[in-house]
Motif scaffolding. Sequence first.
Motif, PDB file in Angstrom:
ATOM      1  N   UNK A  14      40.619  30.620  43.336  1.00 53.58           N
ATOM      2  CA  UNK A  14      40.274  31.972  43.529  1.00 53.58           C
ATOM      3  C   UNK A  14      39.385  32.368  42.579  1.00 53.58           C
ATOM      4  N   UNK A  15      39.399  31.966  41.281  1.00 53.28           N
ATOM      5  CA  UNK A  15      38.487  32.569  40.213  1.00 53.28           C
ATOM      6  C   UNK A  15      36.901  32.244  40.764  1.00 53.28           C
ATOM      7  N   UNK A  16      37.034  30.970  41.191  1.00 50.86           N
ATOM      8  CA  UNK A  16      35.550  30.344  41.574  1.00 50.86           C
ATOM      9  C   UNK A  16      34.945  31.388  42.506  1.00 50.86           C
ATOM     10  N   UNK A  17      35.818  31.621  43.531  1.00 49.67           N
ATOM     11  CA  UNK A  17      35.492  32.454  44.821  1.00 49.67           C
ATOM     12  C   UNK A  17      35.045  33.886  44.422  1.00 49.67           C
ATOM     13  N   UNK A  18      35.867  34.526  43.530  1.00 47.17           N
ATOM     14  CA  UNK A  18      35.623  35.874  43.035  1.00 47.17           C
ATOM     15  C   UNK A  18      34.215  35.872  42.140  1.00 47.17           C
ATOM     16  N   UNK A  19      34.091  34.699  41.510  1.00 52.01           N
ATOM     17  CA  UNK A  19      33.060  34.723  40.311  1.00 52.01           C
ATOM     18  C   UNK A  19      31.644  34.403  41.554  1.00 52.01           C
ATOM     19  N   UNK A  20      31.742  33.597  42.284  1.00 44.70           N
ATOM     20  CA  UNK A  20      30.690  33.272  43.384  1.00 44.70           C
ATOM     21  C   UNK A  20      30.133  34.465  43.939  1.00 44.70           C
ATOM     22  N   UNK A  21      30.987  35.367  44.568  1.00 41.81           N
ATOM     23  CA  UNK A  21      30.825  36.555  45.288  1.00 41.81           C
ATOM     24  C   UNK A  21      30.076  37.646  44.469  1.00 41.81           C
ATOM     25  N   UNK A  22      30.752  37.689  43.291  1.00 39.97           N
ATOM     26  CA  UNK A  22      30.118  38.757  42.453  1.00 39.97           C
ATOM     27  C   UNK A  22      28.687  38.270  41.882  1.00 39.97           C
ATOM     28  N   UNK A  23      28.418  37.027  41.655  1.00 42.70           N
ATOM     29  CA  UNK A  23      27.184  36.403  41.195  1.00 42.70           C
ATOM     30  C   UNK A  23      26.081  36.736  42.229  1.00 42.70           C
ATOM     31  N   UNK A  24      26.416  36.557  43.665  1.00 43.41           N
ATOM     32  CA  UNK A  24      25.738  36.823  44.473  1.00 43.41           C
ATOM     33  C   UNK A  24      25.229  38.303  44.745  1.00 43.41           C
ATOM     34  N   UNK A  25      26.110  39.279  44.573  1.00 43.57           N
ATOM     35  CA  UNK A  25      25.949  40.697  44.439  1.00 43.57           C
ATOM     36  C   UNK A  25      25.070  41.038  43.402  1.00 43.57           C
ATOM     37  N   UNK A  26      25.432  40.521  42.213  1.00 41.16           N
ATOM     38  CA  UNK A  26      24.616  40.932  41.149  1.00 41.16           C
ATOM     39  C   UNK A  26      22.986  40.484  41.227  1.00 41.16           C
ATOM     40  N   UNK A  27      22.681  39.019  41.767  1.00 35.83           N
ATOM     41  CA  UNK A  27      21.450  38.779  41.976  1.00 35.83           C
ATOM     42  C   UNK A  27      20.746  39.620  42.910  1.00 35.83           C
TER      43      UNK A  27
END
Length: 461
Positions: A14-27
């Motif tokens: 769950x943490x990885x999913x949220x972090x990966x999604x936010x990483x893409x949005x930030x980029x």
Amino acid sequence: MLSSFFIALIGVAMIAFVAGSRRAVALAGPQISTLHSRPSYHGGYALILAAGPALILLILWLLLGGRILDMMVAARFDEVLSGLSMPQREAFMRDARQLAEGSIYGTPTPQTEAAAEVYRSLAATAEIILGIVLTMLAGAGFLLAWRTISLRKRTRQFVERTIMVVLIACSVVAILTTIGIVLSLIFESLRFFQKVPLFDFLFGLHWSPQSAFVGAGAEARTNPDVFGAVPLFAGTLLITAIAMLVAAPVGLMSAIYLSDYASKQFRAVAKPVLEVLAGIPTVVYGFFAALTVAPFIRRSGESIGLSVSSESALAAGVVMGIMIIPFVSSLSDDVINAVPQSLRDGSAGLGATKAETIRRVVMPAALPGIVSALLLAVSRAVGETMIVVMAAGLGANLTANPLEAVTTVTVQIVTLLVGDQEFDSAKTLAAFALGLVLFCVTLTLNVVALRVVQKYRERYD
């Protein structure tokens, strides 16, 4: 401990999913369209890399860990095990494992206690090492995903291919499981038929596996005359026939009433109440059959001069029929409701009454689904055990009288495999032969039902 690892992996995923999604949005910043894949795919990419390898390792340890620990403990106690036979070695390792887990009964030997202590120590060390390795795999996967996520990263293809691989793996597991079940039945049945001739098993009239051996000591041999399965087949067919005589007309008539005659208010109440029967445990039906139905049938029979056994096929069959009424009723109701309304309207336009429409139009059109519902009911009746044990008994009597005690194939399979059994004797291997017969009967019923469905589906589609 393994359950804790699974829970921790779910949290990591769950943490990885949220972090990966936010990483893409930030980029991407305010222009999400610059991403090759949606943020959810980037989150799935991080989830797979972080939790996938660790989950695979955890599943492998769950499948192979016990065997690895057994081998390590056996290597420590090679001197003790060298003087034991194979069944004694297996019993020694089983007792040591159960003692280490705190679930042994009886007084263990000093050797068993020592082996249990070694097993407990090795298991604790293995869990620590497993936890460290899982943490490293999850951390490395998460860092790799974090560093490789970019605007042009094709994470959608990666995620979809991974899902496809998982789906294929699940399908392969289901197929291999089916093949394994069939092969195990065939191989063990062949071992049984090496001891007991096939003809004697299928057409013998006496079933008493408790007296399977004649002679004593080294001269003991298998007596094939006590493995005649005809009484079991007859008892199974008798109870199944009684159950279907109860379930088929009641279930089908109730389905017709609910679908074409009942009001919406009555249907909204009656259908859920009827389906409650499907959720009652079979052991409760067994109590009902043994404590209520069987005494009632015995008293009723004695009042008119009939000799009724305290455990009878009639009591078991009636209660079993009540149990499977919801299967016939619910499935038939769904099938009848699926018949196009245009067929009913056309029949009514030609002057047919509602009863004639149901008999000549709706029922033929719904016949494939009704056959499937009846087949499911027959399969449920053939495979039922608890009701037969509690209401029909264990005696393998060859009779067509429903007022006498009989038994079924499934009940005898359970009886033969209860407790610690040697899988080299004909008495135990007979359970696999009975299972193979049940498998062949069920397969035949399925083939017949498919032929019926294909025949009428071509006519009414």
